[in-house]
Design an enzyme around this catalytic site. Structure first.
Site, PDB file in Angstrom:
ATOM      1  N   ASP A 174      25.584  39.461  44.301  1.00 40.31           N
ATOM      2  CA  ASP A 174      26.090  39.658  42.986  1.00 40.31           C
ATOM      3  C   ASP A 174      27.760  39.606  44.332  1.00 40.31           C
ATOM      4  O   ASP A 174      27.879  40.949  45.465  1.00 40.31           O
ATOM      5  CB  ASP A 174      25.836  41.544  43.624  1.00 40.31           C
ATOM      6  CG  ASP A 174      26.303  42.206  42.045  1.00 40.31           C
ATOM      7  OD1 ASP A 174      27.480  41.632  42.274  1.00 40.31           O
ATOM      8  OD2 ASP A 174      26.192  43.339  41.935  1.00 40.31           O
ATOM      9  N   ILE A 199      35.067  45.367  48.831  1.00 42.01           N
ATOM     10  CA  ILE A 199      36.519  45.251  49.313  1.00 42.01           C
ATOM     11  C   ILE A 199      36.063  46.791  49.418  1.00 42.01           C
ATOM     12  O   ILE A 199      37.261  47.220  50.294  1.00 42.01           O
ATOM     13  CB  ILE A 199      37.253  44.577  48.944  1.00 42.01           C
ATOM     14  CG1 ILE A 199      37.215  44.502  47.804  1.00 42.01           C
ATOM     15  CG2 ILE A 199      37.076  43.101  49.428  1.00 42.01           C
ATOM     16  CD1 ILE A 199      38.038  45.741  46.814  1.00 42.01           C
ATOM     17  N   CYS A 355      43.931  51.810  28.464  1.00 48.01           N
ATOM     18  CA  CYS A 355      43.434  50.697  28.015  1.00 48.01           C
ATOM     19  C   CYS A 355      42.438  50.422  26.804  1.00 48.01           C
ATOM     20  O   CYS A 355      41.923  50.088  26.750  1.00 48.01           O
ATOM     21  CB  CYS A 355      42.052  50.649  29.779  1.00 48.01           C
ATOM     22  SG  CYS A 355      43.576  50.040  31.014  1.00 48.01           S
TER      23      CYS A 355
END
Length: 383
Positions: A174, A199, A355
């Site tokens: 993944d 990250i 968005c």
């Protein structure tokens, strides 16, 4: 001026900035200080000039500064984009500067890869836990038969598992595992082991906690440093951080890691055009160094490396997902207000609303793309 001090919108000064902006809005159905829910109510006399000078960045920052209010920012954004004002949202100088920067610097290099994690995903797990559903999926849900956000996210996860044709005992990678939503679901319901990478330190910590007792390993690392061989690979909501200079290397990495006969599912927001640019407000405040791929960029980068098996667009479902996140964020804000500022609240409301409007206007798309690395006789993608 605080909201408690306001009496009502101000009378806009009759100056060049106001006249130019009003002319640009003509035909859009949007009126400054109008009566419709999507009409912005202006509280600062310099709003028009700021917007004309700084475009999208000025619109977002002025909202964060409480220079204007709007009952339906999502519909405002949708109408502005449908009216063709999206292209004018970035001043030509900003667009040129970004192209020059992106041409000279790899904005998504290994050294810069962790910037978005630190700036956005590490903001606070408490905020995202209240905004998202219990799966902690921070990507578009699949609303085909769903009636709630949680059902839509479970449907998205199951859809991805079916498209990957998961079978017990498989080892799945993944890439960009987030808070472990896919890893937990696939391991628990499909009997696979999962290696997930992110990250974000905050995401990694919570993902490990949520996947305790399951055959799931979570690592804090960049995709370029991956080694091994995996039966299946999935990447949900991470490709937006790869950048055009790294697309070929990304697919090269996937091809190197994917076992013969394997499948790769890419779930990403997509752009209608192949521009090397980003929305300046989103880049500064939400996703630093992000970049949305076009269909052409995906096809060109994967060509000769992987075989494209299926391309599924359910972009309109992101409008509904984002509005559900905004509703959650609003309803739980009092639980967060002691830790986060009013400016952060306005930043998130603006981000989620704008968005949603962009997906409603079909200015953005959401793609699930399946690739293979062999010439199998047939691939039938579930819907």
């Amino acid at each position: 001026m605080t909201s408690e001090q306001r009496i009502g919108p101000i009378a806009l000064p009759d100056n060049r900035a106001q006249r130019v902006l009003s002319a640009l809005l003509e035909g859009s159905g949007v009126t400054l200080n109008g009566d419709a829910p999507w009409d912005p109510q202006i509280y600062h006399p310099d709003f028009c000039s700021r917007l004309l000078r700084h475009g999208s960045l000025g619109l977002g920052e002025s909202y964060m500064d409480a220079w204007w209010e709007c009952d339906s920012i999502d519909e405002l954004a949708c109408r502005l984009l449908q009216h063709g004002l999206g292209e004018r949202a970035r001043p030509p100088s900003d667009r040129l500067m970004y192209r020059l920067q992106a041409g000279l610097i790899n904005l998504q290099s290994r050294a810069r890869a962790y910037m978005v994690g630190e700036a956005h995903y590490d903001l606070g797990n408490d905020l995202f836990e209240r905004m998202l559903d219990p799966t902690m999926c921070y990507s578009c849900g699949y609303w085909k038969e769903a009636e709630s956000l949680h059902q839509a996210q479970l449907a998205k996860l199951e859809l991805a598992c079916h498209k990957l044709d998961l079978r017990p005992g498989m080892h799945v990678l993944d890439i960009g595992c987030g808070w472990g939503s896919f890893a937990e679901y696939a391991a628990r319901h499909h009997g696979v082991s999962v290696t997930g990478i992110t990250i974000s330190r905050e995401q990694a910590a919570l993902a490990r906690e949520r996947c305790t007792g399951l055959p799931v390993e979570i690592a804090l690392m960049d995709y370029r440093d991956l080694e091994g061989c995996y039966d299946r690979i999935v990447s949900i909501g991470m490709f937006e951080h790869v950048g055009h200079r790294n697309y070929y290397l990304y697919f090269q990495t996937v091809n190197r890691l994917l076992a013969k006969g394997g499948l790769f599912l890419l779930h990403t927001i997509g752009s209608n055009t192949s521009e090397v640019c980003v929305d300046p407000w989103i880049d500064r405040y939400i996703f630093p160094n992000g970049m949305l791929p076009s269909a052409r960029q995906v096809a060109e980068a994967s060509e000769g490396q992987l075989l494209l098996e299926d391309w599924h667009n359910f972009g309109p479902d992101y409008d509904r997902t984002l509005m559900a996140w905004r509703d959650n964020f609003d309803s739980h804000w009092q639980e967060l207000a002691g830790r986060y500022s009013e400016r952060t609240r306005r930043m998130f409301r603006y981000y989620l609303s704008v968005c949603a409007g962009a997906f409603r206007a079909r200015d953005l798309q959401l793609w699930q793309i399946v690739f293979s690395n062999d010439r199998r006789p047939r691939y039938d993608a579930p819907r």
